[in-house]
Design a protein around this motif. Structure first.
Motif, short mmCIF file in Angstrom:
data_model
loop_
_atom_site.label_atom_id
_atom_site.label_comp_id
_atom_site.label_asym_id
_atom_site.label_seq_id
_atom_site.Cartn_x
_atom_site.Cartn_y
_atom_site.Cartn_z
N VAL A 1 0.92 -1.17 0.00
CA VAL A 1 0.07 0.13 -0.05
C VAL A 1 1.00 1.52 -0.10
O VAL A 1 0.70 2.14 -0.57
CB VAL A 1 -0.99 -0.03 1.27
N LEU A 2 1.85 1.05 0.69
CA LEU A 2 2.97 2.47 0.76
C LEU A 2 3.59 2.78 -0.51
O LEU A 2 3.47 3.74 -0.97
CB LEU A 2 3.89 2.02 1.89
N THR A 3 4.15 1.38 -1.09
CA THR A 3 4.58 1.86 -2.36
C THR A 3 3.50 2.34 -3.32
O THR A 3 3.74 3.05 -4.13
CB THR A 3 5.12 0.56 -3.11
N ARG B 1 1.18 9.04 -6.07
CA ARG B 1 1.76 10.25 -6.02
C ARG B 1 2.80 11.00 -6.74
O ARG B 1 3.34 11.99 -6.61
CB ARG B 1 1.60 11.09 -4.43
N LEU B 2 3.09 9.80 -7.71
CA LEU B 2 4.64 10.16 -8.53
C LEU B 2 5.74 10.70 -7.62
O LEU B 2 6.31 11.64 -7.96
CB LEU B 2 4.26 10.96 -9.70
N VAL C 1 13.01 8.64 -2.67
CA VAL C 1 12.38 9.01 -1.47
C VAL C 1 11.42 7.92 -0.96
O VAL C 1 11.34 7.74 0.22
CB VAL C 1 11.35 10.23 -1.87
N GLU C 2 11.10 7.09 -2.04
CA GLU C 2 10.42 5.86 -1.62
C GLU C 2 11.12 5.14 -0.73
O GLU C 2 10.56 4.51 0.10
CB GLU C 2 10.06 5.07 -3.09
N MET D 1 13.41 5.65 1.21
CA MET D 1 13.91 6.41 2.64
C MET D 1 12.58 6.54 3.31
O MET D 1 12.70 5.93 4.58
CB MET D 1 14.24 7.83 2.38
N ILE D 2 11.40 6.62 2.85
CA ILE D 2 10.19 6.33 3.70
C ILE D 2 10.03 4.97 4.10
O ILE D 2 9.54 4.67 5.27
CB ILE D 2 9.12 6.89 2.76
N LYS D 3 10.27 4.13 3.10
CA LYS D 3 10.13 2.55 3.40
C LYS D 3 11.06 2.22 4.60
O LYS D 3 10.63 1.60 5.70
CB LYS D 3 10.66 1.81 2.52
N ALA D 4 12.32 2.93 4.74
CA ALA D 4 13.23 2.52 5.89
C ALA D 4 12.68 3.06 7.18
O ALA D 4 12.59 2.16 8.12
CB ALA D 4 14.76 3.26 5.44
#
Lengths: 324, 311
Positions: A288-290, A296-297, A302-303, A305-308
């Motif tokens: 869902v996060l991905t 939101r492109l 950054v994807e 980094m947010i996952k980390a």
């Protein structure tokens, strides 16, 4: 916060609910004002895209509960995808398409199972640490896959080619999601309702005690790694169909994605503790996060980094020592 | 109470962000560019040019998605982009076979698709803007024949090729074009052709191994400039960079680009592989304005050679 007992077991579901709610809020809207994230096509995209990691993570859950780790699943996935492509594209047996596909995928799955078995045998018999044994397999099988394909990718054919038929089946959305669901049911029952499942937990909790009580430690270990190889093989079939080729370089870092899904799902890397529903939730959280970041492109880096941050946050929230 | 205040803050932030996100350029037409790998200088130059050109088109918003050289990621990104229903999808496919079907799905969803620079297995695009890698390969092959004549007196010698990602159209044809020429010159011996996936660091590693294996090399033909530079760096480490000549492809202008390396005398020549962006944007403008009558199915952008002193 008090949860109903049925949910309290899977505190991870709160995390999924939060991410899901955030996705609904952040979702872009279509021309008719509809929420794009919530469209059934988009939600099923998520399930299909997470199916490969999701299936591997199920078996990885058993491996980790048994106190081990399997780093070789990414290489195994690439090996199976490449072998399947070889058998479908380069091999021309005197068989009908249905028989040709069946032979190819059985051979590919059998090899994956055997390589998993090899992992288990080295760990249980030679008493190598799982990290080291499967690291060796990860390196060796990667080499095997590349050598087998002569470094090149083997593209599927189009039109009526047998490989195109295989891809039609194994990239069908419902089929892929169904495979994941079936695998989830299988591993859930195996872990929760069988003697074998209890042995897996016992070995992971305290191997020595399990040994004193006469549990079949070696068999249990060999079995979990064999199943993990098989799961990576099934994921490899889906991967080949989806990427429309056998690529011996694919699947790198898949082991880490699978392990991430498992630990987000509340399974302890130290062994003994964990659950299949947790792992499914872990895979869905990442999916869902991905998806929302891509809708939101957001920049791919950054994807990451947010996952980390999500991995650390999810595992920290589940740590028992937190004072509330 | 303390707990309440800590839970309120993220909620407020979330609402604020959602508000901002919902109203940002909502009226603009969305153009999604799915780039196969931002981490190559050629593609960074494409991205920069693309952003620059689209910034001048009013009412259009360009978003670039980086697939980081991963077929699976690019397929998934395009699938998700389709859900956004962009006015136009531009794809620089990472590899031909894997991306074919998903680009077909975009077309089926009535989204115009421009295929940029790399071909796919079936013509599932509105327009394809390409450069001719076969021609570049032939130009490079002929130039290397000339170099060998000058160096050894006859078109004979030891050549090392540094290859990009196998199976990709550019790789097949940059290699194949040169071999079209060399098959008439049996004295040319391709002694090694390691694969370095277009990357300078990997080319340096592969070339280091080749240098260990081959006592004498005449020409290194790398299928892009970063790999040519990787090979040059490996040769320099061993003090052998004067022994051989380096030929690359891409010919990017600007600092760090192939043209600069040619003018510094590190590369003997490079062959300009056009960015294809200006041509793609011209087609994009037609599509966005609804003028879809005379779109070219395939448009080829020509190449040229750059040696030291070429203007």
């Amino acid at each position: 916060m008090k949860l109903p007992p049925a949910l309290a077991r899977f505190r991870e579901i709160l995390g999924l609910a939060l991410i899901f709610a955030a996705a609904v809020i952040f979702s872009p809207t279509g021309s008719g004002g509809e929420n794009i994230f919530l469209q059934p096509d988009n939600l099923t995209d998520i399930l299909r895209q997470q199916a490969e990691i999701g299936i591997i993570a199920l078996a990885m859950t058993l491996v980790i509960i048994s106190g081990g780790i399997d780093l070789s699943v990414g290489s195994l996935l690439a090996f199976v995808a490449s072998l399947t492509a070889l058998l479908l594209v380069k091999w021309q047996p005197a068989l009908g398409p249905a028989a040709h596909i069946t032979v190819a995928l059985l051979a590919a799955l059998a090899s994956a199972f055997l390589l998993g078995f090899l992992n288990g045998a080295v760990i249980a018999r030679l008493r190598l640490q799982p990290f080291i044994a499967t690291l060796a397999t990860m390196i060796g099988v990667r080499g095997l896959a590349r050598w087998m394909c002569d470094n090149a990718n083997i593209d599927f054919g189009f039109g009526g080619h047998v490989s195109a038929r295989f891809a039609d089946i194994f990239s069908d959305k419902l089929f892929v999601i169904g495979l994941w669901a079936a695998a989830a049911a299988f591993f859930y029952v195996l872990l929760e309702y069988t003697v074998f499942g209890r042995h897996v937990r016992a070995v992971g909790e305290n191997e020595r005690t399990a040994g004193y009580t006469g549990l079949p430690i070696r068999f249990t270990k060999v079995a979990v790694y064999s199943l993990c190889g098989l799961a990576a093989g099934v994921a490899g079939l889906i991967h080949a169909a989806r990427s429309y080729q056998g690529n011996p370089n694919d699947g790198s870092a898949y082991e880490l994605d699978a392990i991430a899904a498992v630990v987000i799902g509340g399974t302890a890397l130290s062994g003994g503790k964990g659950s299949i529903p947790g792992t499914i939730i872990g895979a869905l959280i990442m999916g869902v996060l991905t998806n929302i970041l891509r809708l939101r492109l957001i920049d791919t880096n950054v994807e990451f980094m947010i996952k980390a941050v999500i991995i650390v946050a999810a595992v920290w929230l589940q740590s028992p020592r937190k004072a509330r | 109470m303390k707990k309440l205040s800590t839970t309120m803050k993220p909620k407020r932030l979330l609402a604020l962000l959602a508000f901002a996100a919902t109203f940002a350029n909502a009226a603009d037409k969305l153009v999604v560019f799915s780039q196969c790998n931002n981490a190559e200088p050629y593609r960074a130059a494409q991205n920069a040019r693309m952003s620059e050109r689209f910034a001048k088109i009013p009412g259009v918003r360009l978003e670039i998605m980086d697939a980081q050289q991963d077929n699976t990621r690019q397929i998934a990104q395009i699938e998700t982009a389709i859900r956004r229903r962009p006015a136009l999808l531009i794809v620089a496919p990472n590899e031909s076979a894997p991306l074919t079907r998903v680009m077909g799905r975009a077309l089926a969803a009535k989204i115009p698709v421009i295929c940029l620079e790399r071909d796919i297995s079936q013509p599932l695009y509105t327009s394809y803007v390409r450069a001719d890698n076969r021609e570049i390969g032939r130009l490079a092959g002929e130039y290397i024949v000339e170099l060998l004549k000058r160096k050894n007196g006859s078109p004979a010698g030891v050549v090392v090729e540094i290859c990009g990602l196998k199976g990709v159209e550019a790789e097949i044809n940059r290699e194949g074009g040169a071999h079209d020429v060399w098959k008439n010159h049996p004295g040319i011996q391709v002694a090694a052709a390691p694969v370095a996936d277009w990357l300078q660091s990997r080319a340096k590693d592969r070339m280091t191994e080749v240098l260990g294996a081959l006592p004498k090399i005449d020409v290194v033909y790398a299928h892009n400039d970063p790999m040519a530079m990787g090979a040059w760096l490996a040769a320099k480490d061993k003090g052998r960079e004067k022994e051989m000549l380096f030929v690359g492809v891409d010919g990017l202008s600007g600092p760090g680009g192939g043209i600069e390396k040619v003018n510094e005398g590190l590369l003997a020549a490079t062959f300009i592989y056009p960015l294809c962006v200006d041509e793609a944007v011209a087609i994009a403008e037609k599509i966005l304005s609804g003028d879809t009558a005379n779109l070219p199915k395939t448009q080829t952008v020509p190449s040229r050679m750059v040696t030291k002193g070429t203007p």
